[in-house]
Design an enzyme around this catalytic site. Structure first.
Site, PDB file in Angstrom:
ATOM      1  N   GLY A 235       0.781  -1.234   0.000  1.00  0.00           N
ATOM      2  CA  GLY A 235       0.000   0.000   0.000  1.00  0.00           C
ATOM      3  C   GLY A 235       0.808   1.277   0.000  1.00  0.00           C
ATOM      4  O   GLY A 235       0.234   2.366   0.114  1.00  0.00           O
ATOM      5  N   GLU A 270       4.687  -6.084   1.735  1.00  0.00           N
ATOM      6  CA  GLU A 270       4.411  -6.667   0.422  1.00  0.00           C
ATOM      7  C   GLU A 270       3.934  -5.599  -0.571  1.00  0.00           C
ATOM      8  O   GLU A 270       2.789  -5.626  -1.023  1.00  0.00           O
ATOM      9  CB  GLU A 270       3.385  -7.795   0.567  1.00  0.00           C
ATOM     10  CG  GLU A 270       2.181  -7.412   1.376  1.00  0.00           C
ATOM     11  CD  GLU A 270       1.314  -8.584   1.825  1.00  0.00           C
ATOM     12  OE1 GLU A 270       0.092  -8.498   1.683  1.00  0.00           O
ATOM     13  OE2 GLU A 270       1.886  -9.554   2.329  1.00  0.00           O
ATOM     14  N   PRO A 271       4.822  -4.663  -0.901  1.00  0.00           N
ATOM     15  CA  PRO A 271       4.418  -3.611  -1.835  1.00  0.00           C
ATOM     16  C   PRO A 271       4.348  -4.122  -3.268  1.00  0.00           C
ATOM     17  O   PRO A 271       5.122  -4.992  -3.664  1.00  0.00           O
ATOM     18  CB  PRO A 271       5.548  -2.579  -1.700  1.00  0.00           C
ATOM     19  CG  PRO A 271       6.736  -3.369  -1.281  1.00  0.00           C
ATOM     20  CD  PRO A 271       6.225  -4.524  -0.464  1.00  0.00           C
ATOM     21  N   ARG A 273       2.589  -1.735  -6.109  1.00  0.00           N
ATOM     22  CA  ARG A 273       2.614  -0.486  -6.865  1.00  0.00           C
ATOM     23  C   ARG A 273       3.921   0.284  -6.703  1.00  0.00           C
ATOM     24  O   ARG A 273       4.514   0.741  -7.667  1.00  0.00           O
ATOM     25  CB  ARG A 273       1.454   0.401  -6.364  1.00  0.00           C
ATOM     26  CG  ARG A 273       1.222   1.673  -7.147  1.00  0.00           C
ATOM     27  CD  ARG A 273       0.184   2.541  -6.434  1.00  0.00           C
ATOM     28  NE  ARG A 273      -1.025   1.810  -6.107  1.00  0.00           N
ATOM     29  CZ  ARG A 273      -2.056   1.645  -6.917  1.00  0.00           C
ATOM     30  NH1 ARG A 273      -2.049   2.189  -8.103  1.00  0.00           N
ATOM     31  NH2 ARG A 273      -3.128   0.968  -6.542  1.00  0.00           N
ATOM     32  N   ARG A 309      -7.385   1.580 -15.072  1.00  0.00           N
ATOM     33  CA  ARG A 309      -7.440   2.407 -13.860  1.00  0.00           C
ATOM     34  C   ARG A 309      -8.244   3.707 -14.009  1.00  0.00           C
ATOM     35  O   ARG A 309      -9.046   4.019 -13.130  1.00  0.00           O
ATOM     36  CB  ARG A 309      -6.024   2.715 -13.343  1.00  0.00           C
ATOM     37  CG  ARG A 309      -5.234   1.440 -12.966  1.00  0.00           C
ATOM     38  CD  ARG A 309      -3.920   1.753 -12.290  1.00  0.00           C
ATOM     39  NE  ARG A 309      -4.119   2.277 -10.973  1.00  0.00           N
ATOM     40  CZ  ARG A 309      -3.983   3.528 -10.625  1.00  0.00           C
ATOM     41  NH1 ARG A 309      -3.558   4.420 -11.491  1.00  0.00           N
ATOM     42  NH2 ARG A 309      -4.227   3.923  -9.412  1.00  0.00           N
ATOM     43  N   TYR A 313     -11.253   3.527 -11.502  1.00  0.00           N
ATOM     44  CA  TYR A 313     -11.050   4.280 -10.253  1.00  0.00           C
ATOM     45  C   TYR A 313     -11.043   5.790 -10.460  1.00  0.00           C
ATOM     46  O   TYR A 313     -10.714   6.509  -9.525  1.00  0.00           O
ATOM     47  CB  TYR A 313      -9.679   3.932  -9.636  1.00  0.00           C
ATOM     48  CG  TYR A 313      -9.361   2.489  -9.434  1.00  0.00           C
ATOM     49  CD1 TYR A 313     -10.195   1.678  -8.680  1.00  0.00           C
ATOM     50  CD2 TYR A 313      -8.191   1.940  -9.942  1.00  0.00           C
ATOM     51  CE1 TYR A 313      -9.862   0.346  -8.463  1.00  0.00           C
ATOM     52  CE2 TYR A 313      -7.860   0.610  -9.728  1.00  0.00           C
ATOM     53  CZ  TYR A 313      -8.707  -0.190  -8.984  1.00  0.00           C
ATOM     54  OH  TYR A 313      -8.374  -1.503  -8.758  1.00  0.00           O
ATOM     55  N   CYS A 338     -16.355   1.105 -26.832  1.00  0.00           N
ATOM     56  CA  CYS A 338     -17.723   1.645 -26.877  1.00  0.00           C
ATOM     57  C   CYS A 338     -18.308   1.753 -25.476  1.00  0.00           C
ATOM     58  O   CYS A 338     -19.226   1.004 -25.102  1.00  0.00           O
ATOM     59  CB  CYS A 338     -18.595   0.770 -27.770  1.00  0.00           C
ATOM     60  SG  CYS A 338     -17.996   0.776 -29.446  1.00  0.00           S
ATOM     61  N   GLU A 339     -17.729   2.602 -24.683  1.00  0.00           N
ATOM     62  CA  GLU A 339     -18.195   2.906 -23.326  1.00  0.00           C
ATOM     63  C   GLU A 339     -17.867   4.366 -23.061  1.00  0.00           C
ATOM     64  O   GLU A 339     -16.736   4.792 -23.323  1.00  0.00           O
ATOM     65  CB  GLU A 339     -17.432   2.071 -22.272  1.00  0.00           C
ATOM     66  CG  GLU A 339     -17.649   0.591 -22.300  1.00  0.00           C
ATOM     67  CD  GLU A 339     -18.992   0.156 -21.740  1.00  0.00           C
ATOM     68  OE1 GLU A 339     -19.660   0.948 -21.045  1.00  0.00           O
ATOM     69  OE2 GLU A 339     -19.377  -0.985 -22.024  1.00  0.00           O
ATOM     70  N   TYR A 367      -0.483  -2.363 -12.123  1.00  0.00           N
ATOM     71  CA  TYR A 367      -1.918  -2.479 -12.396  1.00  0.00           C
ATOM     72  C   TYR A 367      -2.285  -1.917 -13.765  1.00  0.00           C
ATOM     73  O   TYR A 367      -3.340  -1.312 -13.943  1.00  0.00           O
ATOM     74  CB  TYR A 367      -2.740  -1.811 -11.267  1.00  0.00           C
ATOM     75  CG  TYR A 367      -2.385  -2.334  -9.901  1.00  0.00           C
ATOM     76  CD1 TYR A 367      -2.734  -3.623  -9.522  1.00  0.00           C
ATOM     77  CD2 TYR A 367      -1.645  -1.563  -8.998  1.00  0.00           C
ATOM     78  CE1 TYR A 367      -2.372  -4.135  -8.280  1.00  0.00           C
ATOM     79  CE2 TYR A 367      -1.281  -2.061  -7.753  1.00  0.00           C
ATOM     80  CZ  TYR A 367      -1.645  -3.350  -7.404  1.00  0.00           C
ATOM     81  OH  TYR A 367      -1.280  -3.862  -6.172  1.00  0.00           O
TER      82      TYR A 367
HETATM   83  N1  PLP Z   1      -0.927  -7.339  -0.432  1.00  0.00           N
HETATM   84  C1  PLP Z   1      -2.209  -7.638  -0.677  1.00  0.00           C
HETATM   85  C2  PLP Z   1      -2.863  -8.705   0.107  1.00  0.00           C
HETATM   86  C3  PLP Z   1      -2.934  -6.945  -1.660  1.00  0.00           C
HETATM   87  O1  PLP Z   1      -4.197  -7.260  -1.914  1.00  0.00           O
HETATM   88  C4  PLP Z   1      -2.264  -5.909  -2.379  1.00  0.00           C
HETATM   89  C5  PLP Z   1      -2.965  -5.118  -3.392  1.00  0.00           C
HETATM   90  O2  PLP Z   1      -4.133  -5.058  -3.532  1.00  0.00           O
HETATM   91  C6  PLP Z   1      -0.921  -5.652  -2.100  1.00  0.00           C
HETATM   92  C7  PLP Z   1      -0.277  -6.378  -1.116  1.00  0.00           C
HETATM   93  C8  PLP Z   1      -0.143  -4.605  -2.830  1.00  0.00           C
HETATM   94  O3  PLP Z   1      -0.674  -3.353  -2.688  1.00  0.00           O
HETATM   95  P1  PLP Z   1       0.113  -2.117  -3.328  1.00  0.00           P
HETATM   96  O4  PLP Z   1       0.261  -2.402  -4.761  1.00  0.00           O
HETATM   97  O5  PLP Z   1      -0.753  -0.947  -3.060  1.00  0.00           O
HETATM   98  O6  PLP Z   1       1.411  -2.027  -2.618  1.00  0.00           O
END
Ligand code: PLP
Length: 415
Positions: A235, A270-271, A273, A309, A313, A338-339, A367
């Site tokens: 995140g 666990e990044p 993005r 995205r 979003y 076509c949206e 993503y």
């Molecule tokens: N871990 C879990 C369980 C997730 O579902 C996600 C993304 O949805 C991530 C890690 C990675 O999130 P981000 O890409 O925001 O770092």
């Protein structure tokens, strides 16, 4: 942002993108190996924690191979992602498997591959894993993904840690989960985890997470377990526009050090993005232009089928023109689907453009390609990895004949 202009020519590292457009059909993604490597090193050198790349952000095998060469583990959410991670040689002890809906096949595959830990997301799943482990005559390392009821102060659609979200096990159920695990003899509790959402910019949110998860460790301890791993999720916020601030690694580092000194367990993140978003651009061609009710539309071959995205979003991505011009104009950049929601950017200022010119949609390394689809029977885009002045096609553009060949007409409809 990975495109830099040199004498008005657009480059990713040492590769001229104009030259790529003459040999590779648009739309296509381009990633910079240096940018991904530098981003990882910056993160690793800043924080004292293990890193698992969240494969969902970009699961191309070349990107995963790069991650492997950097020594990063993998966080996967399906057996498909797990197969990808294993196929590039990421060691199984460096793979965590989570996900809110794992199938029996997913779990069996994970058990058979001896991965570091399967994070369970419901009490039902605990029982299911125990039954499968028994039939395979195995003991399984598990983690418990908690729902800590924390609002990440991010977009509603990428929030995952509020008590009303579908993810994780309700925090209050932790003692009950521990009692269950004691009964289920095939399971070894190794860790607890949480992930409360994506694009977290405010360090205070991490403070809240750390507080809650330390409390979780205490509860687990009081219930007779001592964990080895505390997984604090991903995140980490990136800045897609000037108003957004990247999560401060200095602040994160100080916070980690103040919370987790001399712990008996290791901590990990666990990044997804953060590691790849800024290292990719999507190159697209302008198919046509027109003015409707004084809105100047540029219709491009990339759209919501290539980059979801913005439509999903309302996400912002900076767009730069590969062809410069002294006249500036306001444009709305829209895809070919076509949206009405297939808009990539609204009312942005660009040098005057014409059909056949190319645009770069920035910060699309995460993503992006992974969310592309065949909607409107469009083919999935090519992906290119750049390394200094070399490039390699790391995924070919799909062929329409391959997509059509998957459909089956039943005999009774054939003449
Ligand atoms: N871990 C879990 C369980 C997730 O579902 C996600 C993304 O949805 C991530 C890690 C990675 O999130 P981000 O890409 O925001 O770092």
């Amino acid at each position: 942002m990975t495109i830099l202009f040199n004498n008005e020519k657009p480059f990713v590292e040492g590769v001229n993108i104009n030259e790529l457009t003459s040999i590779i059909a648009t739309p296509f993604y381009v990633y910079s190996q240096k940018s991904i490597t530098d981003t990882y090193k910056k993160l690793k050198n800043s924080i004292n924690a293990e890193i698992f790349f969240s494969v969902k952000a970009n699961s191309n095998l070349a990107i995963l191979s790069l991650m492997k060469s950097l020594g990063i583990g993998a966080d996967v959410v399906s057996s498909g992602e797990l197969k990808r991670a294993i196929s590039v040689g990421i060691p199984s002890e460096k793979i965590i498997f989570e996900g809110v809906g794992k199938s029996k096949e997913d779990i069996e595959y994970a058990i058979n591959n001896n991965i570091r830990q399967i994070n369970i997301e419901s009490i039902e799943e605990l029982n299911m894993i125990n039954v499968l482990a028994k039939s395979l005559e195995r003991k399984v390392n598990i983690g418990v993904r908690l729902n800590p009821n924390i609002d990440g102060q991010t977009l509603d659609k990428i929030s995952t840690g509020r008590k009303t979200d579908k993810f994780g096990i309700a925090f209050d159920l932790l003692p009950e989960v521990c009692s269950q695990i004691k009964i289920l003899k095939q399971l070894c509790l190794q860790g607890i985890s949480c992930h409360i959402g994506s694009q977290i910019h405010n360090i205070k949110v991490f403070e809240e997470i750390f507080n809650k998860m330390k409390l979780a460790v205490k509860i687990v301890d009081e219930n007779g377990f001592s964990i080895k791993h505390l997984d604090l999720g991903g995140g980490f916020g990136v800045a897609y526009n000037k108003a957004e601030k990247e999560l401060s690694l200095n602040e994160l580092s100080s916070l980690i050090n103040s919370f987790f000194q001399n712990t008996t367990y290791d901590i990990s993140f666990e990044p997804g993005r953060y590691l790849v978003a800024k290292s990719g651009v999507l190159i697209t061609k302008i198919l046509t232009s027109k003015t409707n009710a004084s809105i100047n539309f540029l219709i491009t071959d990339a759209g919501m089928q290539t980059l979801l995205r913005p439509a999903m979003y309302n996400a912002y991505h900076n767009i730069v023109a590969l062809t410069n011009n002294n006249i500036k104009k306001k444009y709305t950049v829209a895809g070919p689907i076509c949206e009405s929601s297939d808009i990539l950017a609204k009312e942005i200022t660009l040098p005057q453009q014409q059909t056949g010119n190319y645009l770069a949609i920035c910060d699309t390394g995460a993503y992006g390609a992974v969310m592309s689809s065949n909607y409107n029977s469009k083919v999935l885009p090519a992906e290119i990895l750049v390394h200094n002045n070399r490039f390699s096609i790391i995924r070919n553009q799909e062929k329409i004949s391959d997509i059509i060949a998957k459909d089956i007409i039943p005999n009774w409809l054939k003449n």
